[in-house]
Each structure stands twice: as structure tokens, then as C-alpha cells.
Design an enzyme around this catalytic site. Structure first.
Site, PDB file in Angstrom:
ATOM      1  N   TRP A 221       0.811  -1.229   0.000  1.00 44.99           N
ATOM      2  CA  TRP A 221       0.000   0.000   0.000  1.00 44.99           C
ATOM      3  C   TRP A 221       0.838   1.269   0.000  1.00 44.99           C
ATOM      4  O   TRP A 221       0.303   2.364  -0.144  1.00 44.99           O
ATOM      5  CB  TRP A 221      -0.936  -0.007   1.210  1.00 44.99           C
ATOM      6  CG  TRP A 221      -2.078  -0.972   1.090  1.00 44.99           C
ATOM      7  CD1 TRP A 221      -2.463  -1.646  -0.044  1.00 44.99           C
ATOM      8  CD2 TRP A 221      -3.002  -1.355   2.122  1.00 44.99           C
ATOM      9  NE1 TRP A 221      -3.561  -2.425   0.225  1.00 44.99           N
ATOM     10  CE2 TRP A 221      -3.911  -2.266   1.545  1.00 44.99           C
ATOM     11  CE3 TRP A 221      -3.145  -1.021   3.474  1.00 44.99           C
ATOM     12  CZ2 TRP A 221      -4.949  -2.841   2.282  1.00 44.99           C
ATOM     13  CZ3 TRP A 221      -4.173  -1.588   4.204  1.00 44.99           C
ATOM     14  CH2 TRP A 221      -5.065  -2.485   3.612  1.00 44.99           C
ATOM     15  N   LYS A 222       2.124   1.149   0.259  1.00 42.90           N
ATOM     16  CA  LYS A 222       3.003   2.324   0.336  1.00 42.90           C
ATOM     17  C   LYS A 222       2.408   3.318   1.344  1.00 42.90           C
ATOM     18  O   LYS A 222       1.894   2.886   2.375  1.00 42.90           O
ATOM     19  CB  LYS A 222       3.243   2.906  -1.067  1.00 42.90           C
ATOM     20  CG  LYS A 222       3.751   1.809  -2.021  1.00 42.90           C
ATOM     21  CD  LYS A 222       4.247   2.294  -3.346  1.00 42.90           C
ATOM     22  CE  LYS A 222       4.712   1.078  -4.171  1.00 42.90           C
ATOM     23  NZ  LYS A 222       5.285   1.443  -5.462  1.00 42.90           N
TER      24      LYS A 222
ATOM     25  N   HIS B 132      13.009  -1.996  -0.787  1.00 47.11           N
ATOM     26  CA  HIS B 132      12.179  -1.524  -1.916  1.00 47.11           C
ATOM     27  C   HIS B 132      12.941  -0.402  -2.633  1.00 47.11           C
ATOM     28  O   HIS B 132      13.636   0.388  -1.993  1.00 47.11           O
ATOM     29  CB  HIS B 132      10.823  -1.025  -1.399  1.00 47.11           C
ATOM     30  CG  HIS B 132       9.847  -0.781  -2.506  1.00 47.11           C
ATOM     31  ND1 HIS B 132       9.888   0.351  -3.291  1.00 47.11           N
ATOM     32  CD2 HIS B 132       8.839  -1.539  -2.994  1.00 47.11           C
ATOM     33  CE1 HIS B 132       8.933   0.275  -4.204  1.00 47.11           C
ATOM     34  NE2 HIS B 132       8.276  -0.874  -4.048  1.00 47.11           N
TER      35      HIS B 132
ATOM     36  N   SER C 164       3.551  -2.420 -12.004  1.00 49.99           N
ATOM     37  CA  SER C 164       2.311  -2.236 -12.779  1.00 49.99           C
ATOM     38  C   SER C 164       1.520  -3.529 -12.994  1.00 49.99           C
ATOM     39  O   SER C 164       0.900  -3.727 -14.039  1.00 49.99           O
ATOM     40  CB  SER C 164       2.606  -1.540 -14.116  1.00 49.99           C
ATOM     41  OG  SER C 164       3.148  -0.251 -13.880  1.00 49.99           O
TER      42      SER C 164
ATOM     43  N   GLY D 181       1.546  -2.585  -6.185  1.00 46.83           N
ATOM     44  CA  GLY D 181       1.363  -1.287  -5.544  1.00 46.83           C
ATOM     45  C   GLY D 181      -0.032  -0.739  -5.820  1.00 46.83           C
ATOM     46  O   GLY D 181      -1.022  -1.122  -5.188  1.00 46.83           O
ATOM     47  N   GLY D 182      -0.129   0.140  -6.798  1.00 46.77           N
ATOM     48  CA  GLY D 182      -1.369   0.870  -7.090  1.00 46.77           C
ATOM     49  C   GLY D 182      -2.621   0.005  -7.157  1.00 46.77           C
ATOM     50  O   GLY D 182      -3.655   0.359  -6.581  1.00 46.77           O
TER      51      GLY D 182
HETATM   52  O1  LIG Z   1       5.795  -2.603  -4.297  1.00 46.19           O
HETATM   53  C1  LIG Z   1       5.172  -2.512  -5.349  1.00 46.19           C
HETATM   54  C2  LIG Z   1       5.794  -2.005  -6.534  1.00 46.19           C
HETATM   55  O2  LIG Z   1       6.563  -0.894  -6.266  1.00 46.19           O
HETATM   56  C3  LIG Z   1       4.917  -1.900  -7.734  1.00 46.19           C
HETATM   57  O3  LIG Z   1       4.101  -0.772  -7.697  1.00 46.19           O
HETATM   58  P1  LIG Z   1       2.979  -0.600  -8.853  1.00 46.19           P
HETATM   59  O4  LIG Z   1       2.202  -1.875  -8.868  1.00 46.19           O
HETATM   60  O5  LIG Z   1       2.195   0.579  -8.432  1.00 46.19           O
HETATM   61  O6  LIG Z   1       3.737  -0.423 -10.139  1.00 46.19           O
END
Ligand SMILES: O=C[C@H](O)COP(=O)(O)O
Length: 248
Positions: A10-11, A94, A212, A233-234
Site C-alpha cells: 500500500w506504500k 524496496h 504495474s 502497488g497501485g
Molecule cells: O511494491 C510494489 C511495486 O513498487 C509496484 O508498484 P505498482 O504496482 O504501483 O507499479
């Protein structure tokens, strides 16, 4: 046989309330699969999320930790603190930590050792920049990261490790490595691990692809032989999408 692992990173997003609701929304939908579901959440969510996933097979991960047990490290969170609330996994190294918070292979290596000391499974992130890919250096860069990051870890620990191969140019950009490109690098990482340890470790270690990944491309990625999962991530921020990712 390696168990597939789909992790949502989720960052720095959502709120505790939204996070708990997310778990309520997904818990019955992800429990009937043989895929391991992991949520990598901000520190302040972790205790509530551990409560919310009780009785389910959803695992909770931190996104970072310090490599010392305790001390004068303002703003940091330690492995024993994470263990105290039952955290299962921790993302380590990361590319955003390497890029914005000056993490190096040396600190990543210390963090991996520290995580294992507290029985927290690290999700180790490695990956190349666009420039490195365009100059044909992908394998060289990824190998140097893996070799330095897992240095000094014995084979029993490395067998439990999860590695996430995340080409930096594919993170949050909408540009996905093709499933073939991702599989080639991941197969190469498996070879590197085999050369450092043995066949057994390289067959056991789980290696994810990240960059992605979304419901529309997860199946193609997961169809590749050497890819054991995804670090997302997103597309992991909405419960409906996370359910689709786990039920690829
Ligand atoms: O930790 C997940 C990755 O940084 C991928 O992020 P993303 O799916 O938004 O490209």
C-alpha cells in the site's frame, strides 16, 4: 511445489479505517484459494490489521524496519517491535527506500539478517533502472544486488526468503515488463541462488514480479514457470482489485 504469494504494497496510502474495511471486504474472497495473501501496510495500521485478519489466512507485512534491536534511531521501528504485534513479513530494500532514503545493499543485508533473527520473513526487492536495462546491464545489476543482499545468510533462511524482482522503470508507470522479460530475469535470479547455494534452495525460494501488475495482466504473469507471485502497488489499493489479483 512453491506456494504462490500475492502481496499488496500500500506504500503511504489509505487510513486505518479504510484498511480495516478493506480486510472485511476481502477476507472471505481470498480464503478459499491456495494463494498466500499478504498486505504490506504503513506502521500505524499494523496492530489494527493484525486484529482484523485474525482467524483468516491473510498475512500482514511491514514496509520497512531498522537493523538494530533498539537505540537512538529517531523515527525508526525495530524488528522486535514488529514481532511483538505478530508481524509475519517485512518488505526490505524496496527501490523507493533505496532511492529516497539512501538504503544500500549493506543496510539491506543487515535488515534481512535482523528480520530472520525475529522470525519475520523478508520480501527482498531488487531491480534495475531503465538506463541499466537499455545498456544491457539488467542481469549484472540484479545479480550484484542479490549477492550483496543475501551475503552471510545460511541456506535454511534463504529457502524461506521471498524475492520481488521489480524493474524500477515499471513501478507506478503503467509500463509492465512483458511476462517473458520478467520470467527471464526471475529464472536468472534462481540460477544465481543455485550457484550461491544449491538446487534445493533455488527450487524452494519464492520470487515475485512487481511493476504495474493489475487484474488484467496478473494471470499472464502468473502463468510463467519461474514467477511465484506479485508485489502489487497501485492496483492493491481497492478491495475488488485485490480479490481479482489473488484469484488470478
Ligand atoms: O511494491 C510494489 C511495486 O513498487 C509496484 O508498484 P505498482 O504496482 O504501483 O507499479
Amino acid at each position: 511445489m512453491r506456494k504462490p504469494i500475492i502481496a499488496g504494497n500500500w506504500k503511504m496510502n489509505l487510513t486505518i479505517k479504510e484498511a480495516v474495511k478493506f480486510v472485511e471486504d476481502i477476507k472471505y474472497e481470498v480464503s478459499g484459494t491456495d494463494v498466500e495473501s499478504v498486505i504490506c501496510a504503513p506502521f500505524t495500521f499494523l496492530k489494527d490489521l493484525k486484529g482484523a485478519v485474525e482467524g483468516t489466512n491473510i498475512k500482514i507485512a511491514a514496509q520497512n524496519m531498522h537493523f538494530q534491536d533498539s537505540g537512538a534511531f529517531t523515527g525508526e521501528v525495530s524488528a522486535p517491535m514488529l514481532k511483538e504485534i505478530g508481524i509475519d513479513y517485512c518488505v526490505i530494500g524496496h527501490s523507493e527506500r533505496r532511492q529516497y532514503f539512501a538504503e544500500t545493499d549493506e543496510t539491506v543485508n543487515k535488515k534481512l539478517k535482523q528480520a530472520f533473527k525475529y522470525d519475520i520473513v523478508p520480501i527482498l526487492c531488487v531491480g534495475e533502472t531503465l538506463e541499466e536495462r537499455e545498456t544491457g546491464k539488467t542481469n549484472e545489476i540484479v545479480k550484484s544486488q542479490v549477492v550483496a543482499d543475501i551475503a552471510g545468510l545460511d541456506k535454511a533462511l534463504v529457502s524461506k526468503l521471498v524475492i520481488a524482482y521489480e524493474p524500477i522503470w515499471a513501478i507506478g508507470t503503467g509500463k509492465t515488463a512483458t511476462s517473458k522479460q520478467a520470467n527471464e530475469v526471475i529464472a536468472y535470479i534462481r540460477e544465481v541462488v543455485k550457484d550461491l547455494y544449491d538446487d534445493e534452495v533455488s527450487e524452494n525460494i519464492r520470487i515475485q514480479y512487481g511493476g504495474s501488475v493489475k487484474p488484467e495482466n496478473v494471470q499472464e504473469i502468473m502463468n510463467e514457470d519461474d514467477i511465484d507471485g506479485a508485489l502489487v502497488g497501485g492496483a492493491s489499493l481497492k478491495a475488488a482489485d485485490f480479490i481479482k489479483l489473488v484469484n488470478f
